[in-house]
Design a protein around this motif. Structure first.
Motif, short mmCIF file in Angstrom:
data_model
loop_
_atom_site.label_atom_id
_atom_site.label_comp_id
_atom_site.label_asym_id
_atom_site.label_seq_id
_atom_site.Cartn_x
_atom_site.Cartn_y
_atom_site.Cartn_z
N VAL A 8 0.86 -1.18 0.00
CA VAL A 8 0.00 0.00 0.00
C VAL A 8 0.90 1.23 0.00
O VAL A 8 1.86 1.30 0.77
N VAL A 9 0.58 2.19 -0.86
CA VAL A 9 1.35 3.42 -0.96
C VAL A 9 0.42 4.61 -0.73
O VAL A 9 -0.66 4.70 -1.33
N ARG A 10 0.83 5.50 0.16
CA ARG A 10 0.11 6.75 0.36
C ARG A 10 1.12 7.90 0.42
O ARG A 10 2.24 7.71 0.88
N ARG A 11 0.71 9.05 -0.05
CA ARG A 11 1.58 10.21 0.05
C ARG A 11 0.80 11.40 0.55
O ARG A 11 -0.43 11.48 0.36
N ALA A 12 1.50 12.33 1.19
CA ALA A 12 0.87 13.51 1.76
C ALA A 12 1.73 14.73 1.44
O ALA A 12 2.96 14.67 1.49
N PRO A 13 1.09 15.86 1.12
CA PRO A 13 1.85 17.06 0.77
C PRO A 13 2.37 17.80 1.98
O PRO A 13 1.85 17.66 3.09
N GLY A 14 3.39 18.61 1.75
CA GLY A 14 3.86 19.54 2.78
C GLY A 14 2.94 20.73 2.88
O GLY A 14 1.87 20.78 2.26
N LEU A 33 -3.61 27.94 6.00
CA LEU A 33 -2.47 27.21 5.49
C LEU A 33 -2.73 26.81 4.05
O LEU A 33 -3.89 26.78 3.60
N VAL A 34 -1.65 26.49 3.35
CA VAL A 34 -1.77 25.96 2.00
C VAL A 34 -0.86 24.75 1.87
O VAL A 34 0.29 24.76 2.33
N ALA A 35 -1.40 23.68 1.29
CA ALA A 35 -0.57 22.51 0.99
C ALA A 35 0.27 22.79 -0.25
O ALA A 35 -0.14 23.54 -1.14
N VAL A 36 1.46 22.20 -0.29
CA VAL A 36 2.37 22.44 -1.42
C VAL A 36 2.70 21.12 -2.12
O VAL A 36 2.58 20.04 -1.52
N ASP A 37 3.10 21.23 -3.39
CA ASP A 37 3.24 20.05 -4.23
C ASP A 37 4.59 19.34 -4.08
O ASP A 37 5.17 18.88 -5.06
N ARG A 38 5.06 19.28 -2.86
CA ARG A 38 6.16 18.36 -2.51
C ARG A 38 5.62 17.44 -1.44
O ARG A 38 4.96 17.90 -0.51
N HIS A 39 5.91 16.16 -1.58
CA HIS A 39 5.22 15.16 -0.78
C HIS A 39 6.18 14.26 0.00
O HIS A 39 7.35 14.12 -0.35
N VAL A 40 5.63 13.64 1.03
CA VAL A 40 6.24 12.48 1.68
C VAL A 40 5.45 11.26 1.23
O VAL A 40 4.21 11.26 1.28
N THR A 41 6.16 10.23 0.78
CA THR A 41 5.52 8.99 0.35
C THR A 41 5.86 7.87 1.32
O THR A 41 7.04 7.68 1.67
N VAL A 150 4.70 13.23 7.11
CA VAL A 150 5.03 11.83 7.32
C VAL A 150 4.05 11.18 8.29
O VAL A 150 3.71 10.00 8.15
N SER A 151 3.54 11.94 9.27
CA SER A 151 2.54 11.39 10.20
C SER A 151 1.25 11.05 9.45
O SER A 151 0.69 9.96 9.62
N VAL A 152 0.80 11.97 8.61
CA VAL A 152 -0.45 11.76 7.86
C VAL A 152 -0.30 10.60 6.88
O VAL A 152 -1.18 9.73 6.78
N ALA A 153 0.80 10.57 6.15
CA ALA A 153 1.00 9.52 5.16
C ALA A 153 1.15 8.15 5.83
O ALA A 153 0.65 7.14 5.31
N THR A 154 1.83 8.11 6.98
CA THR A 154 2.00 6.83 7.68
C THR A 154 0.68 6.31 8.21
O THR A 154 0.35 5.12 8.07
N VAL A 155 -0.11 7.18 8.84
CA VAL A 155 -1.43 6.77 9.32
C VAL A 155 -2.26 6.22 8.17
O VAL A 155 -2.88 5.15 8.27
N PRO A 381 0.83 25.36 -4.92
CA PRO A 381 -0.19 24.75 -4.07
C PRO A 381 -0.57 23.36 -4.57
O PRO A 381 -0.68 23.13 -5.79
N ALA A 382 -0.76 22.44 -3.64
CA ALA A 382 -1.23 21.09 -3.96
C ALA A 382 -2.73 21.06 -3.69
O ALA A 382 -3.17 21.28 -2.56
N LEU A 383 -3.50 20.77 -4.71
CA LEU A 383 -4.96 20.87 -4.59
C LEU A 383 -5.54 19.73 -3.76
O LEU A 383 -6.59 19.87 -3.15
N GLU A 384 -4.84 18.59 -3.70
CA GLU A 384 -5.34 17.43 -2.98
C GLU A 384 -4.46 17.14 -1.79
O GLU A 384 -3.28 17.46 -1.76
N GLY A 385 -5.05 16.51 -0.77
CA GLY A 385 -4.30 16.14 0.42
C GLY A 385 -3.73 14.75 0.30
O GLY A 385 -3.14 14.40 -0.73
N THR A 386 -3.90 13.92 1.33
CA THR A 386 -3.37 12.56 1.34
C THR A 386 -3.91 11.80 0.12
O THR A 386 -5.10 11.81 -0.16
N GLU A 387 -2.99 11.17 -0.61
CA GLU A 387 -3.41 10.48 -1.83
C GLU A 387 -2.55 9.25 -2.04
O GLU A 387 -1.49 9.09 -1.45
N GLU A 388 -3.02 8.38 -2.92
CA GLU A 388 -2.26 7.16 -3.25
C GLU A 388 -1.11 7.51 -4.18
O GLU A 388 -1.18 8.46 -4.93
#
Length: 388
Positions: A8-14, A33-41, A150-155, A381-388
């Motif tokens: 299972v792979v999930r990623r979350a933006p900064g 706040l605004v999410a940005v298009d760099r992610h933790v996977t 990393v907390s959001v993506a790990t959860v 800006p990253a339009l989506e939050g936690t994603e696959e």
């Protein structure tokens, strides 16, 4: 029972703070706040049942498999862990304290999901967890909320691997319960931005209260219970404005800066109350400007936010404004925009908003930043939050 491999792979933006820093750590106070298009996977691999070793799991001296193996491209891993009394402890030889500090948010996220699984009578799984981050580069930390991401993506990854179907709000709450165990002063705004994505208005819950809910009602009970003061809503992006981001070259610790404020006698004074009230009004007006597409109004609120942070810095002596952040802000003003530190300050990033059609001014701003030792970051800006 035959074990089969599953991944299972999930990623979350900064994230970046737009307005509301420091005030938002008090329950119920808002921030943008605004999410940005760099992610933790985060990639989770293992067997699809609760018994037996997950493929690739580390082995102890006696040949027994670790319950979890965590590796990270930030320089830690693979590190084996075993479950003991609801916690993950180091499995085998090594410096347990150093490993736990380096991987604290990943470990806390796994432990929190484990608690929910146990409450629901579901088996915990043996896991191989791999973390890859684009919020760092060549070992440099940019201050884009890597701990929250990393907390959001790990959860999200561990919960999905273990068969938990969770709403966005539940994933956020699990991540906040995990991070509050590490730093109860953190607002959770970074977690919200990483979960929801885009531009958001966020209000923090009382972290001590939600931790108490989890102790009294269990994790599942805390997910269902009201969290007074907490709210998240999506905001439209700014109309006709370009978000520019600059990194000062100096990493900073948000937890240390917030803790320093908590130690100051300035907290609780009339001046502190004025800061909270004014900052709250700034956020309210900035959110209204975003809702109505009022670009000039938003620029005015960004300038107000900068001035309030300057006043806080003068009176509480926190060191929010470094020479690099001051140069970043002044350069943006000279280019016709508005700018401020993003987050706790003391280094890391600043943001600027300029007329999106003013290509020449934006180019000149980036050049001024480079001359001042500020690195323009190519983030959007990253339009989506936690994603696959």
């Amino acid at each position: 029972m035959t074990a089969s491999r599953r991944t299972v792979v999930r990623r979350a933006p900064g994230k970046l703070f737009v307005a509301g820093e420091y005030a938002v750590v008090e329950p119920g106070n808002p921030a943008i706040l605004v999410a940005v298009d760099r992610h933790v996977t985060v990639t989770v691999t293992g067997t699809c049942h609760g018994a037996g070793a997950g493929a690739g799991a580390g082995l102890g001296a006696g040949g027994e498999a670790a319950d979890a193996v965590i590796s990270s491209d930030l320089g830690r891993g693979p590190v084996g862990w075993r479950r003991q009394d609801g916690r993950l402890v180091l499995h085998g030889a090594g410096d347990g304290r150093q490993a736990r500090v380096a991987l604290a948010h990943v470990v806390a996220a796994i432990e929190t999901v484990d608690r929910l699984l146990a409450e629901r009578g579901l088996p915990v799984r043996q896991l191989d967890v791999s973390v890859s981050s684009r919020l760092h580069e060549d070992g440099r930390k940019f201050g884009l909320g890597s701990s929250g991401a990393v907390s959001v993506a790990t959860v999200a990854a561990v919960a999905a691997f273990c068969g938990l179907e969770l709403s966005r709000e539940e994933r956020f709450r699990l991540a906040l319960l995990a991070t509050a165990e590490i730093d109860p002063k953190g607002s959770g705004g970074d977690l919200a931005a990483s979960t929801w994505g885009g531009w958001i208005e966020y209000r923090s819950p009382d972290r001590a209260q939600v931790l108490d809910l989890a102790r009294r009602l269990g994790v599942g009970g805390a997910l269902r219970a009201p969290w007074p003061g907490h709210a998240v809503r999506r905001l439209p992006p700014p109309d006709g404005l370009s978000l520019e981001v600059g990194w000062t070259g100096n990493p900073a610790s948000t937890a240390s800066m917030v803790s320093a404020l908590h130690r100051r006698t300035w907290r609780g004074t009339v001046s502190h109350q004025k800061f909270v009230e004014t900052t709250t009004d700034v956020v309210r007006c900035a959110a209204a400007a975003l809702d109505t597409g009022d670009g000039p109004g938003l620029l005015h609120q960004i300038r107000r936010a900068r001035h309030e942070l300057e006043r806080l810095d003068d009176e509480a002596a926190l060191g929010i404004f470094t020479p690099g952040l001051t140069a970043l802000c002044d350069s943006a003003e000279a280019a016709g925009g508005a700018a401020k530190p993003s987050g706790a300050g003391g280094g890391d990033c600043g943001i600027a908003l300029l007329d999106a059609g003013a290509a020449r001014e934006i180019t000149h701003l980036r050049q001024r930043w480079e001359r001042a030792g500020v690195l323009p970051l190519p983030v959007r800006p990253a339009l989506e939050g936690t994603e696959e």
